[in-house]
Design an enzyme around this catalytic site. Structure first.
Site, PDB file in Angstrom:
ATOM      1  N   ARG A   1      67.732 132.131  70.287  1.00 27.57           N
ATOM      2  CA  ARG A   1      68.196 132.193  68.891  1.00 27.57           C
ATOM      3  C   ARG A   1      68.137 133.645  68.368  1.00 27.57           C
ATOM      4  O   ARG A   1      67.146 134.351  68.598  1.00 27.57           O
ATOM      5  CB  ARG A   1      67.293 131.299  68.035  1.00 27.57           C
ATOM      6  CG  ARG A   1      67.388 131.575  66.569  1.00 27.57           C
ATOM      7  CD  ARG A   1      66.629 130.561  65.778  1.00 27.57           C
ATOM      8  NE  ARG A   1      67.300 129.267  65.901  1.00 27.57           N
ATOM      9  CZ  ARG A   1      66.999 128.201  65.163  1.00 27.57           C
ATOM     10  NH1 ARG A   1      66.023 128.254  64.294  1.00 27.57           N
ATOM     11  NH2 ARG A   1      67.643 127.080  65.320  1.00 27.57           N
TER      12      ARG A   1
ATOM     13  N   LYS B   1      49.984 123.701  55.745  1.00 26.19           N
ATOM     14  CA  LYS B   1      49.228 122.845  54.797  1.00 26.19           C
ATOM     15  C   LYS B   1      49.198 121.391  55.227  1.00 26.19           C
ATOM     16  O   LYS B   1      48.208 120.693  55.018  1.00 26.19           O
ATOM     17  CB  LYS B   1      49.806 122.950  53.393  1.00 26.19           C
ATOM     18  CG  LYS B   1      51.296 122.721  53.302  1.00 26.19           C
ATOM     19  CD  LYS B   1      51.956 123.967  52.823  1.00 26.19           C
ATOM     20  CE  LYS B   1      53.368 124.130  53.295  1.00 26.19           C
ATOM     21  NZ  LYS B   1      54.045 125.231  52.702  1.00 26.19           N
TER      22      LYS B   1
ATOM     23  N   GLY C   1      51.196 130.526  49.216  1.00 25.31           N
ATOM     24  CA  GLY C   1      51.752 131.659  49.970  1.00 25.31           C
ATOM     25  C   GLY C   1      50.898 132.899  49.858  1.00 25.31           C
ATOM     26  O   GLY C   1      49.757 132.922  50.312  1.00 25.31           O
TER      27      GLY C   1
ATOM     28  N   GLU D   1      64.931 122.849  51.609  1.00 27.75           N
ATOM     29  CA  GLU D   1      65.195 122.397  52.978  1.00 27.75           C
ATOM     30  C   GLU D   1      66.362 121.405  52.985  1.00 27.75           C
ATOM     31  O   GLU D   1      66.647 120.756  51.970  1.00 27.75           O
ATOM     32  CB  GLU D   1      63.953 121.646  53.508  1.00 27.75           C
ATOM     33  CG  GLU D   1      62.678 122.441  53.489  1.00 27.75           C
ATOM     34  CD  GLU D   1      62.590 123.423  54.638  1.00 27.75           C
ATOM     35  OE1 GLU D   1      63.228 123.190  55.680  1.00 27.75           O
ATOM     36  OE2 GLU D   1      61.885 124.437  54.485  1.00 27.75           O
TER      37      GLU D   1
ATOM     38  N   LYS E   1      48.785 120.652  49.385  1.00 31.57           N
ATOM     39  CA  LYS E   1      48.086 121.857  48.919  1.00 31.57           C
ATOM     40  C   LYS E   1      46.919 121.505  48.000  1.00 31.57           C
ATOM     41  O   LYS E   1      45.825 122.067  48.134  1.00 31.57           O
ATOM     42  CB  LYS E   1      49.071 122.780  48.212  1.00 31.57           C
ATOM     43  CG  LYS E   1      50.124 123.347  49.164  1.00 31.57           C
ATOM     44  CD  LYS E   1      51.276 123.944  48.380  1.00 31.57           C
ATOM     45  CE  LYS E   1      52.319 124.557  49.292  1.00 31.57           C
ATOM     46  NZ  LYS E   1      53.557 124.874  48.566  1.00 31.57           N
TER      47      LYS E   1
HETATM   48  N1  NAP Z   1      58.343 129.627  54.373  1.00 26.90           N
HETATM   49  C1  NAP Z   1      57.363 129.909  53.534  1.00 26.90           C
HETATM   50  O1  NAP Z   1      57.549 130.643  52.568  1.00 26.90           O
HETATM   51  C2  NAP Z   1      56.001 129.294  53.742  1.00 26.90           C
HETATM   52  C3  NAP Z   1      55.003 129.504  52.765  1.00 26.90           C
HETATM   53  C4  NAP Z   1      53.710 128.997  52.963  1.00 26.90           C
HETATM   54  C5  NAP Z   1      53.462 128.277  54.126  1.00 26.90           C
HETATM   55  N2  NAP Z   1      54.455 128.055  55.030  1.00 26.90           N
HETATM   56  C6  NAP Z   1      54.134 127.292  56.240  1.00 26.90           C
HETATM   57  O2  NAP Z   1      54.272 128.155  57.360  1.00 26.90           O
HETATM   58  C7  NAP Z   1      54.695 127.400  58.494  1.00 26.90           C
HETATM   59  C8  NAP Z   1      55.993 127.987  59.022  1.00 26.90           C
HETATM   60  O3  NAP Z   1      56.969 127.927  58.004  1.00 26.90           O
HETATM   61  P1  NAP Z   1      58.377 128.683  58.111  1.00 26.90           P
HETATM   62  O4  NAP Z   1      59.002 128.589  56.779  1.00 26.90           O
HETATM   63  O5  NAP Z   1      58.231 129.994  58.760  1.00 26.90           O
HETATM   64  O6  NAP Z   1      59.149 127.666  59.086  1.00 26.90           O
HETATM   65  P2  NAP Z   1      60.530 127.903  59.832  1.00 26.90           P
HETATM   66  O7  NAP Z   1      61.261 129.051  59.267  1.00 26.90           O
HETATM   67  O8  NAP Z   1      61.197 126.576  59.893  1.00 26.90           O
HETATM   68  O9  NAP Z   1      60.050 128.307  61.291  1.00 26.90           O
HETATM   69  C9  NAP Z   1      59.434 127.404  62.155  1.00 26.90           C
HETATM   70  C10 NAP Z   1      59.281 128.051  63.511  1.00 26.90           C
HETATM   71  O10 NAP Z   1      58.640 127.110  64.367  1.00 26.90           O
HETATM   72  C11 NAP Z   1      59.387 127.002  65.561  1.00 26.90           C
HETATM   73  N3  NAP Z   1      59.280 125.649  66.116  1.00 26.90           N
HETATM   74  C12 NAP Z   1      59.692 124.508  65.553  1.00 26.90           C
HETATM   75  N4  NAP Z   1      59.427 123.476  66.369  1.00 26.90           N
HETATM   76  C13 NAP Z   1      58.836 123.993  67.459  1.00 26.90           C
HETATM   77  C14 NAP Z   1      58.347 123.448  68.660  1.00 26.90           C
HETATM   78  N5  NAP Z   1      58.448 122.129  68.904  1.00 26.90           N
HETATM   79  N6  NAP Z   1      57.780 124.279  69.559  1.00 26.90           N
HETATM   80  C15 NAP Z   1      57.711 125.602  69.332  1.00 26.90           C
HETATM   81  N7  NAP Z   1      58.172 126.186  68.195  1.00 26.90           N
HETATM   82  C16 NAP Z   1      58.726 125.384  67.295  1.00 26.90           C
HETATM   83  C17 NAP Z   1      60.820 127.318  65.191  1.00 26.90           C
HETATM   84  O11 NAP Z   1      61.508 127.737  66.352  1.00 26.90           O
HETATM   85  P3  NAP Z   1      63.048 128.247  66.318  1.00 26.90           P
HETATM   86  O12 NAP Z   1      63.042 129.495  65.472  1.00 26.90           O
HETATM   87  O13 NAP Z   1      63.377 128.536  67.719  1.00 26.90           O
HETATM   88  O14 NAP Z   1      63.824 127.117  65.717  1.00 26.90           O
HETATM   89  C18 NAP Z   1      60.615 128.421  64.144  1.00 26.90           C
HETATM   90  O15 NAP Z   1      60.525 129.658  64.787  1.00 26.90           O
HETATM   91  C19 NAP Z   1      54.804 125.957  57.992  1.00 26.90           C
HETATM   92  O16 NAP Z   1      53.611 125.286  58.246  1.00 26.90           O
HETATM   93  C20 NAP Z   1      55.012 126.114  56.505  1.00 26.90           C
HETATM   94  O17 NAP Z   1      54.596 124.986  55.779  1.00 26.90           O
HETATM   95  C21 NAP Z   1      55.713 128.549  54.864  1.00 26.90           C
END
Ligand code: NAP
Length: 434
Positions: free
Chosen positions: A49, A106, A135, A191, A206
């Site tokens: 990707r 979380k 965050g 999402e 949270k």
């Molecule tokens: N986004 C925010 O602002 C935010 C804030 C606070 C907390 N969080 C938390 O942080 C965490 C990550 O969030 P995010 O927003 O960064 O998520 P995201 O953008 O959807 O990224 C998820 C990552 O996990 C990988 N992944 C998914 N399924 C997988 C699997 N089966 N095996 C290996 N890798 C896998 C994906 O791979 P690919 O890239 O190859 O698809 C992607 O790189 C979550 O727990 C979320 O709740 C996020």
């Protein structure tokens, strides 16, 4: 003596993972205690990707569990997400191997925090999750470290930026929940499956974590009472505003001698209240301690940069050798808190009824409330311009109540729903107690 290099494995290269890799590439020696943070392995779903940075020089692992247990990794960072599946398996594997874990997840901590704390304690490995709540705004460290000299009475606030954005846009633009949600999805603020956010589950994860830290117990997500924002209507936003309030999705945890009440629901906050003023995707939190009094935190609850900053702060703690219980005591002695029956909670409320436009209706509603023991604080009846089809033939009446037990309020609403002049399901919104 050369400073230690910490070899870091990062599983998940999405929004947060990308932010972290960018930061560590730029400032590998950021930790105040010294040492160098070097990424020695990454894992995600797809190796090919396109990403905002070049991962080709970094060792790749198809399986996050293999990364978590790799001899090339001293500290495992989990940024995959999800309460179960690969995130849980990898965190468990790292902790069992005695490796410090930093996560932003979380759902994982709220639903499996106690078992993971036991694994962490058994192997002596830290398990840190600052980024899991608000965050980049440091709510977890605030409760876990800075406020341990006090007894916390309550924590309450806005913990989901997507819902806050949607409610803010609905009020500002007069567009419906469905329209604003669709736009937020198009812009990438929500999402594709928005249930976790708009259904209140993300905020519940949270607040369950904050409740555990505030009250020294295991997270008890199953006990949270959860209502999302899907049913919030423009009419209620407008009526609430006329009464001097703004609708926010408020997550709260209150301790009483009976136990702990954890709830998430749309609530009215007075327009000049800091919660009402926190617009857009902002998060905001009140913490009330017995001796310290009230503390107010506000800041970004999501986003690549802010969330990665919180992850980096946890990495710095591990590098400094900081070691604390995962929650506020030994894992063996952690118990889930006793949930308080929400029907016993006492508070003020906003009620809306759609009634036939005929004489005597208002008297019938207010008499029914009075008989049930619900006392009215303010009352509003206003014709609705451009009323939707569902409201034709009816006029809304809106009132706020003085503090009343929820069981009493719901019984009164049921009786009012049965009055012949009432033509739609009554609506209830709580008035925030903070
Ligand atoms: N986004 C925010 O602002 C935010 C804030 C606070 C907390 N969080 C938390 O942080 C965490 C990550 O969030 P995010 O927003 O960064 O998520 P995201 O953008 O959807 O990224 C998820 C990552 O996990 C990988 N992944 C998914 N399924 C997988 C699997 N089966 N095996 C290996 N890798 C896998 C994906 O791979 P690919 O890239 O190859 O698809 C992607 O790189 C979550 O727990 C979320 O709740 C996020």
């Amino acid at each position: 003596m050369t400073a230690k290099t910490w070899r870091i494995g990062v599983a998940g290269l999405g929004t947060v993972g990308a932010g972290l890799l960018a930061f560590l590439a730029e400032r590998p020696e950021f930790a105040p205690a010294g040492g160098r943070a070097e990424v020695t392995g990454v894992s995600a779903r797809s190796r090919s990707r396109p990403r905002p940075f070049d991962i080709s020089p970094l060792p790749w692992f198809d399986d996050p569990v293999a990364l978590a247990t790799s001899p090339q990794v001293d500290l495992f960072v989990e940024l995959v997400g999800g309460s179960d599946g690969p995130a849980k398996a990898a965190v468990e594997a790292a902790l069992k191997a005695g490796k410090p874990v930093v996560t932003a997840n979380k759902a994982l901590i709220a639903e499996h925090g106690a078992e993971l704390a036991a694994l962490a304690e058994a192997s002596g490995a830290p398990l840190l999750f600052e980024a899991a709540v608000m965050g980049g705004t440091p709510a977890v460290k605030m409760l876990r470290e800075a406020m341990v000299g006090d007894e916390i009475k309550s924590v309450a606030g806005i913990l989901n930026g997507t819902c806050n954005y949607i409610l803010t846009e609905m009020e500002a633009t007069g567009r419906s929940f469905a329209e604003v949600l669709a736009e937020a999805q198009r812009l990438g603020y929500a999402e594709a499956d928005p249930t976790m956010d708009v259904g209140g589950f993300d905020a519940a994860h949270k607040i369950s974590i904050l409740a555990a830290l505030a009250f020294g117990c295991a997270p008890n997500f199953a006990a949270a009472e959860i209502e999302g924002i899907e049913q919030v209507e423009l009419l209620d936003i407008a009526m609430a505003r006329d009464l001097g309030y703004r609708i926010k999705l408020v997550a709260s945890a209150d301790r009483s001698p009976d136990g702990v009440l954890v709830r998430v629901h749309p609530s009215l906050a007075p327009l000049n209240h800091p919660l009402a003023q926190a617009g857009g995707a902002l998060n905001a939190l009140f913490i009330e301690g017995t001796r310290i009094g009230r503390i107010f935190l506000q800041g970004p609850g999501a986003g690549s940069g802010p969330t990665a900053a919180a992850v980096a702060a946890d990495i710095a703690d591990v590098m400094a050798g900081a070691q604390r219980p995962v929650f506020q005591g030994p894992a063996k002695s952690l118990v889930a808190f006793t949930p308080v029956d929400p029907s016993k909670s006492v508070g003020r409320a906003y009620l809306r009824f759609l009634v036939k436009d005929e004489p005597g209706v208002i008297a019938a509603v207010s008499e029914t409330l009075a008989e049930a023991g619900v006392s009215i604080e303010s009352f509003l009846q206003k014709p609705v311009e451009n009323a939707p089809e569902s409201m034709r033939g009816g006029v809304p009446i809106v009132l706020t109540t003085h503090a009343v037990a929820e069981s009493v309020l719901k019984a009164a609403m049921e009786r009012i729903a049965g009055l012949p002049a009432v033509i739609d399901r009554p609506r209830l919104l709580r008035i925030a107690r903070i």
